[in-house]
Enzyme design. Structure first.
Site, PDB file in Angstrom:
ATOM      1  CB  CYS A 140      -0.949   0.102   1.186  1.00  0.00           C
ATOM      2  SG  CYS A 140      -2.088  -1.270   1.323  1.00  0.00           S
ATOM      3  CD  GLU A 183      16.848 -13.354  -8.222  1.00  0.00           C
ATOM      4  OE1 GLU A 183      16.318 -13.883  -7.238  1.00  0.00           O
ATOM      5  OE2 GLU A 183      16.439 -12.280  -8.705  1.00  0.00           O
ATOM      6  CE  LYS A 202      11.285  -3.002  -5.924  1.00  0.00           C
ATOM      7  NZ  LYS A 202      11.939  -4.083  -6.663  1.00  0.00           N
TER       8      LYS A 202
HETATM    9  C1  F6R Z   1      11.563 -10.609  -6.288  1.00  0.00           C
HETATM   10  C2  F6R Z   1      11.520  -9.657  -5.207  1.00  0.00           C
HETATM   11  C3  F6R Z   1      11.171 -10.148  -3.844  1.00  0.00           C
HETATM   12  C4  F6R Z   1      11.960  -9.354  -2.786  1.00  0.00           C
HETATM   13  C5  F6R Z   1      11.485  -9.732  -1.382  1.00  0.00           C
HETATM   14  C6  F6R Z   1      12.264  -8.992  -0.323  1.00  0.00           C
HETATM   15  O1  F6R Z   1      11.942 -10.009  -7.484  1.00  0.00           O
HETATM   16  O2  F6R Z   1      11.735  -8.497  -5.399  1.00  0.00           O
HETATM   17  O3  F6R Z   1      11.389 -11.512  -3.713  1.00  0.00           O
HETATM   18  O4  F6R Z   1      13.316  -9.617  -2.938  1.00  0.00           O
HETATM   19  O5  F6R Z   1      10.127  -9.436  -1.250  1.00  0.00           O
HETATM   20  O6  F6R Z   1      12.133  -7.617  -0.472  1.00  0.00           O
HETATM   21  P1  F6R Z   1      13.180  -6.627   0.167  1.00  0.00           P
HETATM   22  O7  F6R Z   1      14.477  -6.846  -0.503  1.00  0.00           O
HETATM   23  O8  F6R Z   1      12.617  -5.257  -0.082  1.00  0.00           O
HETATM   24  O9  F6R Z   1      13.247  -6.971   1.626  1.00  0.00           O
END
Ligand code: F6R
Length: 606
Positions: free
Chosen positions: A2, A479, A601
Site C-alpha cells: 500500500c 534467482e 514491491k
Molecule cells: C523478487 C523480489 C522479492 C523481494 C522480497 C524482499 O523479485 O523483489 O522476492 O526480494 O520481497 O524484499 P526486500 O528486498 O525489499 O526486503
C-alpha cells in the site's frame, strides 16, 4: 505494501496526489482512491484496479482543492473492490483516513464500535481507525488521533484529514514507512520518496511513533510521548528523472540496463584507493570475536544471501548460515553476542526481515542491514547499515538491487578474508580488479539480446520448466527461476543439477525447458552429464555459460554465452541473461511486467 500520499499547499491537491500515487503503484495496485476537502466538505472518490481507473473516473470531476490524501492498495483485509478502497471515512463524512499496514486488533475494536452504533461499509481493518478517531473526537483532530493510537495494535502509516481542519493533515507511523516532504508553501507526506521528488528533495524520515501536523507552511513533529522533536532534514541524492522510465518501455528493462552503473557505484562507495573499507560498520575486535555470520532475508534478497554465503566460505573461510526471514524469528535461532547478523532488504521495509532483525538484536547479536533505501525502517533498527547504490528500484521484480546486494556481500567476504589474514593484499586487489571488470562484461550481454529474445519466444508457450546448477550456480538458478515465475506466471523450479534424478526428473517430457547455469569450472563435467541425462528424456536445454565453454555449447539446444569471470563472482554475469529471459518472455506474453499480478514491491505484512 500500500502507498499513501498527502498534499497541502498552493497547488492542486488532486494532481499532486495522483502523480505521487503513480510512483507508489509498485507498492500495490488493487485499487486507488483520493479524498480532498472542498467547501468545508470531504469528497472521496475510489476505484478498484490500477490507478488508471481512478484517473479516468476523475477526469470530469471537480475536486479542486489545496488539501488531499490518496492511497494505492495491496489488499489484505477484504477483496479488491471500490468499497474496500481507501480513503475510509466516517458516516458523517467528517474524517477520512489512508493507511498502510495492518491493525491487528481491528476485530475487537470493530465490535466495540458497532455496539456504540457505528456502521461499517467495508471489510477492511482500516475503517476502524476512522470510526475510532470519531468516537474520541472532541474538537481537536490531533488530540483525537493521539488518543486513538493508544488503542491500536499493529503496524501503520496513517494520513488523516477532518472537514473542520481544512488547513492541516495529521500523520503518524509505526513499523510502516512515512516520509514528509518539505516544499515552499507546500508540504507532503508519502510512503516513499519517489512520490514527492517532483516537488522537493528535502525530507524528514519519521521515527517510529512520531506524529506530525502539516500545514502549507509548517511541519510540527512530536515523538510517541507527545514531546515536540526536531528531526534531521535529509536531502535526497537522486532526482525525479531516476524514478522515471527515461526512454525505456518499462522500469524493469531500464533497471536491468542500469546494472553496470549501479555495480560500479556500489564498488566505488566501498573501495577507496584500491582498498575495501567497512570500518564504519565493523571494528577489528568484532571481526576477531564473531564465530558465526547469519544472513537473513526474503525472496531475491535471500538469494543474494546464498551468494554471500558462498563467497564467505570460499574467500574468507567464515562459517555462515542463510535463513528465510519469515522462518528465522520462529526457529529459535542459535544467535548470541558472538554472532554477526546481516539483514538484506532492498526496500528496508520488509516486515519479516525487520522482525527477524529485532529477534537477533534481542538475543545480543550485532546487526548490520544491507539495504538500498536511506532512512528505511530496517536501516534505522540495525546497529549499522551498508547501503547498496542501486538508485530507486521501481519494477516489482528486483534486478539491480540484487546484483548490488551480491557485490556488497562479496566485498565483505574479501574484507574479512584480508583482516583475518586468510588472503594477501595482492589477492584482495586481484579480486577487486575482477569485480571492477564486471560492468563492461555485463554491457556485452546487454548489447546482444537477440539470442535471449529467441529463447523467450520458445518459453512463452510453456507452462512449466526447470532451472538447474551445481554449487553456487544453484543459487543463481534459484534467482532465475523466481524471476521467471513472478513476471511470466510460468511455473519453474530450481534444483541442484544432481538432485533432479532423485524424483523430479519424472516431470521431464519432450520439450520441457531446462535452463542450466554452468559457470563452476570444477563441476562442469558433472553438469554436462546431468544435461545429457535430461536431453535423453527430451528436455529442451538452454545453457548459460562462459562463451569459451564449448563442451556446454555442444550439448545444449540453446546457448547463451557470457564473459570470463572468477567462479566465485560468476552470478554477476550469469544472472543478467536470466533476468532478460524473464523480461522478454513476460513481454511476449503481454503481461504488465512492472506490476505482475498479486505482488507488491514492499511487503510490510507477515
Ligand atoms: C523478487 C523480489 C522479492 C523481494 C522480497 C524482499 O523479485 O523483489 O522476492 O526480494 O520481497 O524484499 P526486500 O528486498 O525489499 O526486503
Amino acid at each position: 505494501m500500500c502507498g499513501i500520499v498527502g498534499y497541502i499547499g498552493k497547488g492542486d491537491a488532486k494532481t499532486v496526489v495522483l502523480q505521487g500515487l503513480e510512483k507508489l503503484e509498485y507498492r500495490g495496485y488493487d485499487s486507488a482512491g483520493i479524498a480532498v476537502i472542498k467547501d468545508s466538505k470531504i469528497m472521496i472518490e475510489k476505484k478498484k484496479g490500477k490507478l488508471k481507473n481512478l484517473e479516468n473516473h476523475l477526469e470530469n470531476l471537480d475536486l479542486e482543492s489545496h488539501i488531499g490524501i490518496g492511497h494505492t492498495r495491496w489488499a489484505t483485509h477484504g477483496e479488491p473492490s471500490d468499497r474496500n478502497s481507501h480513503p475510509h471515512f466516517t458516516e458523517d463524512m467528517s474524517i477520512a483516513v489512508v493507511h498502510n499496514g495492518i491493525i491487528e486488533n481491528y476485530a475487537t475494536l470493530k465490535s466495540e464500535l458497532i455496539q456504540k452504533g457505528y456502521n461499517f461499509t467495508s471489510d477492511t481493518d482500516t475503517e476502524v481507525v476512522a470510526h475510532l478517531i470519531h468516537s474520541i473526537y472532541e474538537g481537536d483532530l490531533f488530540s483525537a488521533l493521539t488518543k486513538a493510537l493508544k488503542l491500536l495494535r499493529g503496524s501503520y502509516a496513517l494520513g488523516v484529514i477532518h472537514k473542520d481542519f481544512p488547513n492541516e493533515i495529521i500523520c503518524t507511523r509505526k513499523d510502516s514507512p512515512l516520509v514528509i516532504g518539505l516544499g515552499e508553501n507546500e508540504n507532503l507526506i508519502a510512503s516513499d520518496v519517489p512520490a514527492i521528488l517532483k516537488y522537493t528533495k528535502n525530507v524528514y524520515f519519521l521515527e517510529d511513533g512520531d506524529i506530525a501536523r502539516l500545514t502549507a507552511d509548517n511541519v510540527e513533529i512530536f515523538d510517541k510521548t507527545l514531546v515536540p522533536v526536531e528531526r534531521e532534514i535529509k536531502v535526497i541524492e537522486w532526482d525525479y528523472e531516476q524514478a522515471t522510465k527515461g526512454g525505456f518501455p518499462h522500469f524493469m528493462i531500464k533497471e536491468i540496463f542500469e546494472q553496470p552503473k549501479s555495480i560500479e557505484e556500489t564498488l566505488n562507495r566501498r573501495i577507496h584507493d584500491g582498498i575495501i573499507d567497512f570500518s564504519d560498520v565493523l571494528t577489528e575486535d568484532e571481526i576477531k570475536k564473531f564465530n558465526m555470520i547469519h544472513i537473513v532475508a526474503c525472496g531475491t534478497a535471500y538469494h543474494a544471501g546464498l551468494q554471500g554465503q558462498y563467497a564467505l566460505r570460499e574467500i574468507s573461510g567464515v562459517n555462515s548460515l542463510v535463513e528465510i526471514a519469515s522462518e528465522y524469528r520462529y526457529m529459535n535461532p542459535f544467535v548470541d553476542e558472538n554472532t554477526l547478523a546481516i539483514f538484506v532488504s532492498q526496500s528496508g521495509e520488509t516486515l519479516d526481515t525487520l522482525a527477524a532483525l529485532k529477534e537477533a538484536k534481542a538475543r545480543g547479536a550485532k546487526t548490520i542491514a544491507i539495504t538500498n533505501v536511506v532512512g528505511s525502517t530496517i536501516s534505522r533498527e540495525a546497529h549499522k547499515t551498508i547501503y547498496t547504490m542501486a538508485g530507486p528500484e521501481i519494477a516489482v521484480a528486483s534486478t539491480k538491487a540484487y546484483t548490488t546486494q551480491v557485490i556488497i556481500l562479496q566485498l565483505l567476504s574479501i574484507y574479512l578474508a584480508e583482516k583475518k589474514g586468510r588472503i594477501s593484499k595482492e589477492k584482495a586487489s586481484d579480486f577487486i580488479k575482477e569485480l571492477y571488470s564486471v560492468s563492461e562484461k555485463i554491457k556485452t550481454t546487454l548489447d546482444n539480446v537477440d539470442i535471449i529474445k529467441d529463447v523467450a519466444e520458445f518459453m512463452k508457450d510453456k507452462h512449466n520448466g526447470f532451472y538447474i546448477g551445481r554449487g553456487v550456480d544453484f543459487a543463481t538458478a534459484l534467482e532465475g527461476s523466481l524471476k521467471m515465475k513472478e513476471i511470466t506466471y510460468i511455473h519453474t523450479e530450481a534444483f541442484p543439477a544432481g538432485e533432479l534424478k532423485h524424483g523430479s526428473i519424472a516431470l521431464i517430457e519432450p520439450g520441457t525447458p531446462v535452463v542450466v547455469v554452468a559457470m563452476q569450472t570444477n563441476l562442469l563435467e558433472k553438469t554436462i552429464s546431468n544435461i545429457k541425462e535430461l536431453k535423453a528424456r527430451g528436455a529442451h536445454i538452454v545453457t548459460v555459460a562462459r562463451n569459451s565453454c564449448l563442451e556446454a555449447k555442444e550439448v545444449s539446444d540453446e546457448f547463451i554465452g557470457v564473459g570470463e569471470i572468477d567462479d566465485v563472482f560468476s552470478v554477476l554475469l550469469a544472472v543478467i541473461p536470466l533476468q532478460l529471459l524473464s523480461y522478454f518472455t513476460s513481454i511476449k506474453k503481454g503481461i504488465d511486467v512492472d506490476k505482475p499480478r498479486n505482488l507488491a514491491k514492499s511487503v510490510t505484512v507477515e
